[in-house]
Design a protein around this motif. Sequence first.
Motif, PDB file in Angstrom:
ATOM      1  N   PHE A   1       0.843  -1.210   0.000  1.00 53.42           N
ATOM      2  CA  PHE A   1       0.000   0.000   0.000  1.00 53.42           C
ATOM      3  C   PHE A   1       0.875   1.256   0.000  1.00 53.42           C
ATOM      4  O   PHE A   1       0.564   2.233  -0.658  1.00 53.42           O
ATOM      5  CB  PHE A   1      -0.930   0.015   1.221  1.00 53.42           C
ATOM      6  CG  PHE A   1      -2.068  -0.969   1.138  1.00 53.42           C
ATOM      7  CD1 PHE A   1      -2.831  -1.070  -0.015  1.00 53.42           C
ATOM      8  CD2 PHE A   1      -2.390  -1.779   2.220  1.00 53.42           C
ATOM      9  CE1 PHE A   1      -3.899  -1.973  -0.104  1.00 53.42           C
ATOM     10  CE2 PHE A   1      -3.441  -2.682   2.151  1.00 53.42           C
ATOM     11  CZ  PHE A   1      -4.196  -2.784   0.989  1.00 53.42           C
ATOM     12  N   SER A   2       1.963   1.202   0.748  1.00 57.26           N
ATOM     13  CA  SER A   2       2.865   2.348   0.832  1.00 57.26           C
ATOM     14  C   SER A   2       3.429   2.681  -0.559  1.00 57.26           C
ATOM     15  O   SER A   2       3.495   3.857  -0.948  1.00 57.26           O
ATOM     16  CB  SER A   2       3.983   2.008   1.830  1.00 57.26           C
ATOM     17  OG  SER A   2       4.989   2.944   1.757  1.00 57.26           O
ATOM     18  N   SER A   3       3.791   1.641  -1.326  1.00 58.47           N
ATOM     19  CA  SER A   3       4.335   1.894  -2.670  1.00 58.47           C
ATOM     20  C   SER A   3       3.241   2.379  -3.627  1.00 58.47           C
ATOM     21  O   SER A   3       3.529   2.905  -4.692  1.00 58.47           O
ATOM     22  CB  SER A   3       5.013   0.635  -3.216  1.00 58.47           C
ATOM     23  OG  SER A   3       4.030  -0.354  -3.442  1.00 58.47           O
ATOM     24  N   MET A   4       1.972   2.182  -3.231  1.00 58.49           N
ATOM     25  CA  MET A   4       0.851   2.639  -4.067  1.00 58.49           C
ATOM     26  C   MET A   4       0.311   3.981  -3.582  1.00 58.49           C
ATOM     27  O   MET A   4      -0.716   4.452  -4.054  1.00 58.49           O
ATOM     28  CB  MET A   4      -0.301   1.616  -4.005  1.00 58.49           C
ATOM     29  CG  MET A   4       0.043   0.260  -4.543  1.00 58.49           C
ATOM     30  SD  MET A   4      -1.218  -0.960  -4.053  1.00 58.49           S
ATOM     31  CE  MET A   4      -2.301  -0.855  -5.411  1.00 58.49           C
ATOM     32  N   ASP A   5       0.998   4.576  -2.581  1.00 57.00           N
ATOM     33  CA  ASP A   5       0.546   5.848  -1.980  1.00 57.00           C
ATOM     34  C   ASP A   5      -0.824   5.747  -1.331  1.00 57.00           C
ATOM     35  O   ASP A   5      -1.594   6.714  -1.314  1.00 57.00           O
ATOM     36  CB  ASP A   5       0.555   6.985  -3.012  1.00 57.00           C
ATOM     37  CG  ASP A   5       1.931   7.604  -3.132  1.00 57.00           C
ATOM     38  OD1 ASP A   5       2.719   7.482  -2.164  1.00 57.00           O
ATOM     39  OD2 ASP A   5       2.216   8.184  -4.199  1.00 57.00           O
ATOM     40  N   ILE A   6      -1.154   4.563  -0.826  1.00 54.52           N
ATOM     41  CA  ILE A   6      -2.400   4.384  -0.071  1.00 54.52           C
ATOM     42  C   ILE A   6      -2.040   4.454   1.412  1.00 54.52           C
ATOM     43  O   ILE A   6      -1.139   3.752   1.874  1.00 54.52           O
ATOM     44  CB  ILE A   6      -3.063   3.031  -0.422  1.00 54.52           C
ATOM     45  CG1 ILE A   6      -3.599   3.075  -1.866  1.00 54.52           C
ATOM     46  CG2 ILE A   6      -4.187   2.686   0.566  1.00 54.52           C
ATOM     47  CD1 ILE A   6      -4.213   1.772  -2.360  1.00 54.52           C
ATOM     48  N   LYS A   7      -2.718   5.347   2.133  1.00 53.25           N
ATOM     49  CA  LYS A   7      -2.419   5.516   3.563  1.00 53.25           C
ATOM     50  C   LYS A   7      -2.842   4.285   4.362  1.00 53.25           C
ATOM     51  O   LYS A   7      -3.897   3.691   4.075  1.00 53.25           O
ATOM     52  CB  LYS A   7      -3.164   6.733   4.117  1.00 53.25           C
ATOM     53  CG  LYS A   7      -2.572   8.058   3.704  1.00 53.25           C
ATOM     54  CD  LYS A   7      -3.306   9.156   4.459  1.00 53.25           C
ATOM     55  CE  LYS A   7      -2.813  10.528   4.108  1.00 53.25           C
ATOM     56  NZ  LYS A   7      -3.546  11.555   4.861  1.00 53.25           N
ATOM     57  N   THR A   8      -2.057   3.962   5.402  1.00 51.04           N
ATOM     58  CA  THR A   8      -2.373   2.791   6.231  1.00 51.04           C
ATOM     59  C   THR A   8      -2.290   3.122   7.717  1.00 51.04           C
ATOM     60  O   THR A   8      -1.577   4.044   8.125  1.00 51.04           O
ATOM     61  CB  THR A   8      -1.378   1.638   5.946  1.00 51.04           C
ATOM     62  OG1 THR A   8      -0.049   2.148   6.087  1.00 51.04           O
ATOM     63  CG2 THR A   8      -1.570   1.039   4.578  1.00 51.04           C
ATOM     64  N   ASN A   9      -3.016   2.310   8.485  1.00 47.47           N
ATOM     65  CA  ASN A   9      -2.961   2.377   9.943  1.00 47.47           C
ATOM     66  C   ASN A   9      -2.696   0.942  10.424  1.00 47.47           C
ATOM     67  O   ASN A   9      -3.551   0.066  10.244  1.00 47.47           O
ATOM     68  CB  ASN A   9      -4.300   2.905  10.472  1.00 47.47           C
ATOM     69  CG  ASN A   9      -4.384   2.903  11.992  1.00 47.47           C
ATOM     70  OD1 ASN A   9      -3.486   2.410  12.682  1.00 47.47           O
ATOM     71  ND2 ASN A   9      -5.474   3.442  12.518  1.00 47.47           N
ATOM     72  N   CYS A  10      -1.512   0.711  10.970  1.00 47.59           N
ATOM     73  CA  CYS A  10      -1.174  -0.635  11.437  1.00 47.59           C
ATOM     74  C   CYS A  10      -1.749  -0.816  12.841  1.00 47.59           C
ATOM     75  O   CYS A  10      -1.352  -0.111  13.784  1.00 47.59           O
ATOM     76  CB  CYS A  10       0.335  -0.822  11.439  1.00 47.59           C
ATOM     77  SG  CYS A  10       0.803  -2.471  11.953  1.00 47.59           S
ATOM     78  N   THR A  11      -2.683  -1.752  12.971  1.00 47.33           N
ATOM     79  CA  THR A  11      -3.438  -1.889  14.217  1.00 47.33           C
ATOM     80  C   THR A  11      -3.023  -3.128  15.004  1.00 47.33           C
ATOM     81  O   THR A  11      -2.287  -3.973  14.506  1.00 47.33           O
ATOM     82  CB  THR A  11      -4.961  -1.890  13.910  1.00 47.33           C
ATOM     83  OG1 THR A  11      -5.671  -1.798  15.139  1.00 47.33           O
ATOM     84  CG2 THR A  11      -5.405  -3.142  13.156  1.00 47.33           C
TER      85      THR A  11
END
Length: 220
Positions: free
Chosen positions: A103-113
């Motif tokens: 997701f990071s390489s696709m510029d999609i924001k993430t929240n690691c839970t």
Amino acid sequence: MLFFIDTANLNHIREAAELGILDGVTTNPSLMAKEGITGEANILKHYREICNIVGPDKDVSAEVISTDYAGMIKEGKALAELHENIVVKVPMTVDGVKAISTFSSMDIKTNCTLVFSAGQAILAAKAGATYLSPFIGRIDDITWDGIKLIEEISEIYTMQAYDTAILAASIRTPLHIVQAAKAGADVVTCPLSAIMGLFKHPLTDIGLAQFLADHKKANG
Ligand code: E4P
């Protein structure tokens, strides 16, 4: 420090947004179920509704249900396409870390839970997570120290110049919010009750009553 509200309750989100201090929302499958939101179409509609309530530039975490890498990517992409506010919430697992990296390489924001250790925090930062969610309250529940974990992660992230934001989660009380701020959290996500608890001080109430009484005496 940013303020997120940790709920899927639309009235609570509206109330917090009206305070003018709300920066975003986090949800999880338990919070969605608590509001009776079931079925894929209703769940997606609910996320869209939350995004529309908080308005532009306010991050809204929506959690994937899949536990395998391919499923997480498919689900996360669909969630991210729903609304520009959506942050894909991914659990701290081997597949989860792989998905965060993609997701990071696709510029999609993430929240690691579901983060409970400094080691997990390092993995999430290495994978490029936008947010990291250590669960303070659940750590306190087993008589460990949730705030100490925030301090430890904050020290590591500063030392290593990681970009991932520390999102203190599983907040139970107004005191947790103050402690998280002191410990170096970049964001807190909390129920409305904890946010409202920050307002309370008896000297404020007593002082305001006195000011109004004095004004009334002087002005009739
Ligand atoms: C975090 O994003 C979670 O949704 C949440 O903070 C968990 O809180 P709880 O431990 O009170 O369920």
